[in-house]
Every structure is written in C-alpha cells, then in structure tokens.
Design a protein around this motif. Structure first.
Motif, PDB file in Angstrom:
ATOM      1  N   ALA A  93       0.755  -1.076  -0.059  1.00  0.00           N
ATOM      2  CA  ALA A  93       0.053  -0.231  -0.095  1.00  0.00           C
ATOM      3  C   ALA A  93       1.109   1.306   0.034  1.00  0.00           C
ATOM      4  O   ALA A  93       1.828   1.016   0.810  1.00  0.00           O
ATOM      5  N   ASP A  94       0.338   2.201  -0.821  1.00  0.00           N
ATOM      6  CA  ASP A  94       0.838   3.683  -0.753  1.00  0.00           C
ATOM      7  C   ASP A  94      -0.025   4.734  -0.883  1.00  0.00           C
ATOM      8  O   ASP A  94      -0.760   4.943  -1.894  1.00  0.00           O
ATOM      9  N   GLU A 133      -3.816   5.362  -0.713  1.00  0.00           N
ATOM     10  CA  GLU A 133      -4.666   4.584  -1.068  1.00  0.00           C
ATOM     11  C   GLU A 133      -4.496   3.825  -2.183  1.00  0.00           C
ATOM     12  O   GLU A 133      -5.504   3.280  -2.744  1.00  0.00           O
ATOM     13  N   LYS A 134      -3.206   3.955  -2.661  1.00  0.00           N
ATOM     14  CA  LYS A 134      -3.104   2.940  -3.811  1.00  0.00           C
ATOM     15  C   LYS A 134      -2.456   1.466  -3.553  1.00  0.00           C
ATOM     16  O   LYS A 134      -1.604   1.438  -2.673  1.00  0.00           O
ATOM     17  N   THR A 147      -0.545  -1.779  -4.728  1.00  0.00           N
ATOM     18  CA  THR A 147       0.246  -2.421  -5.913  1.00  0.00           C
ATOM     19  C   THR A 147       0.760  -3.908  -5.522  1.00  0.00           C
ATOM     20  O   THR A 147       0.406  -4.304  -4.254  1.00  0.00           O
ATOM     21  N   LYS A 194      -3.622  -4.555 -11.029  1.00  0.00           N
ATOM     22  CA  LYS A 194      -3.915  -3.325 -11.531  1.00  0.00           C
ATOM     23  C   LYS A 194      -5.030  -2.533 -10.874  1.00  0.00           C
ATOM     24  O   LYS A 194      -5.955  -3.297 -10.362  1.00  0.00           O
ATOM     25  N   ASP A 195      -5.149  -1.280 -10.701  1.00  0.00           N
ATOM     26  CA  ASP A 195      -6.136  -0.541 -10.386  1.00  0.00           C
ATOM     27  C   ASP A 195      -6.522  -0.718  -9.007  1.00  0.00           C
ATOM     28  O   ASP A 195      -7.757  -0.970  -8.532  1.00  0.00           O
ATOM     29  N   THR A 253      -6.886  -0.348  -4.980  1.00  0.00           N
ATOM     30  CA  THR A 253      -7.137   0.701  -4.197  1.00  0.00           C
ATOM     31  C   THR A 253      -7.057  -0.035  -2.670  1.00  0.00           C
ATOM     32  O   THR A 253      -7.664  -1.085  -2.517  1.00  0.00           O
ATOM     33  N   LYS A 255      -8.976   1.638   0.974  1.00  0.00           N
ATOM     34  CA  LYS A 255      -9.519   2.543   1.826  1.00  0.00           C
ATOM     35  C   LYS A 255     -10.048   2.176   3.266  1.00  0.00           C
ATOM     36  O   LYS A 255     -10.976   1.299   3.351  1.00  0.00           O
ATOM     37  N   PHE A 307      -8.908  -4.579  -6.562  1.00  0.00           N
ATOM     38  CA  PHE A 307      -7.856  -4.782  -7.617  1.00  0.00           C
ATOM     39  C   PHE A 307      -8.244  -5.596  -8.605  1.00  0.00           C
ATOM     40  O   PHE A 307      -9.093  -6.291  -8.397  1.00  0.00           O
TER      41      PHE A 307
END
Length: 121
Positions: free
Chosen positions: A47-48, A50-51, A53, A66-67, A69, A71, A77
C-alpha cells in the motif's frame, strides 16, 4: 472546537495509514473455484496511501495487480490472466481483518469467495 477537530482528523488519518500499512506483505489463499478445481494463490501486496500494488502468484504464473485501491480496511484490485490464448480479468474486492484477507473474486458472470492468510515476515 478547532483543536478538537484537528485532533480527530489527525487520529483518523493515522489510523487509516496504519490500516493501509497492515496490508503490506504476502497473503496465501487455498480455495476451490466454482468448477471444483483446488487452487492456491499468493498475493504480494503493498500500500502507498490509497494505492495498492503488487502481484498474484499461482500455478498460472505471476500477474501484476492493476487498479488497486485501499480505503480503510476495504481493498479492490484487478488481475488480467491469459488462458488458452484468451485474456480475462479477475476482479477482487474485500476486507482486511487482522491476519485474514476476505475477498470476492468476480469474472464474467461468476464469482466466489476466498480467504487469504497473512504469511510470516
């Protein structure tokens, strides 16, 4: 009143950052697909803010997330896979709960639930 609002905002922000950081690492899921096939997948997540990966590793190989999130304790994802020359996208959505990651996996018109467990550091 202003000081109280700043304190509440600071606590909420720190809590969200701690929850997001809590997803980092490897998570392993043993599950059965809707067609009855037993599978194992390992999710390597980072996590970075709210992103979200990372990658998913399974007998089908590695695939990039990909994509992604995150929260609070909600994550989502997508992973694109290739099977017999056809690409398809698996959509994952779920929640982090301690050392468990509860996910619903959706593709085409099908979906199923899996639970991944945090792996040792």
């Amino acid at each position: 009143m202003k000081t109280l609002l700043i304190a509440v905002f600071t606590v909420l922000s720190c809590t969200m950052m701690l929850l997001a950081a809590g997803i980092d690492g490897a998570w392993k899921a043993d599950y059965t697909t809707p067609d009855g096939t037993a599978r194992t997948s390992t999710f390597h997540l980072k996590a970075d803010g709210e992103k979200l990966t990372g990658k998913v590793v399974s007998p089908m190989g590695e695939a990039e997330i990909k994509d992604g999130t995150i929260k609070g304790d909600d994550i989502a994802f997508n992973v694109t896979r290739n099977f017999n020359g056809e690409e398809f996208t698996l959509k994952y959505a779920g929640k982090v709960s301690g050392d468990e990651l509860k996910l619903k996996v959706a593709f085409n018109e099908n979906s199923f639930d899996i639970v991944a467990k945090r792996q040792g550091n």
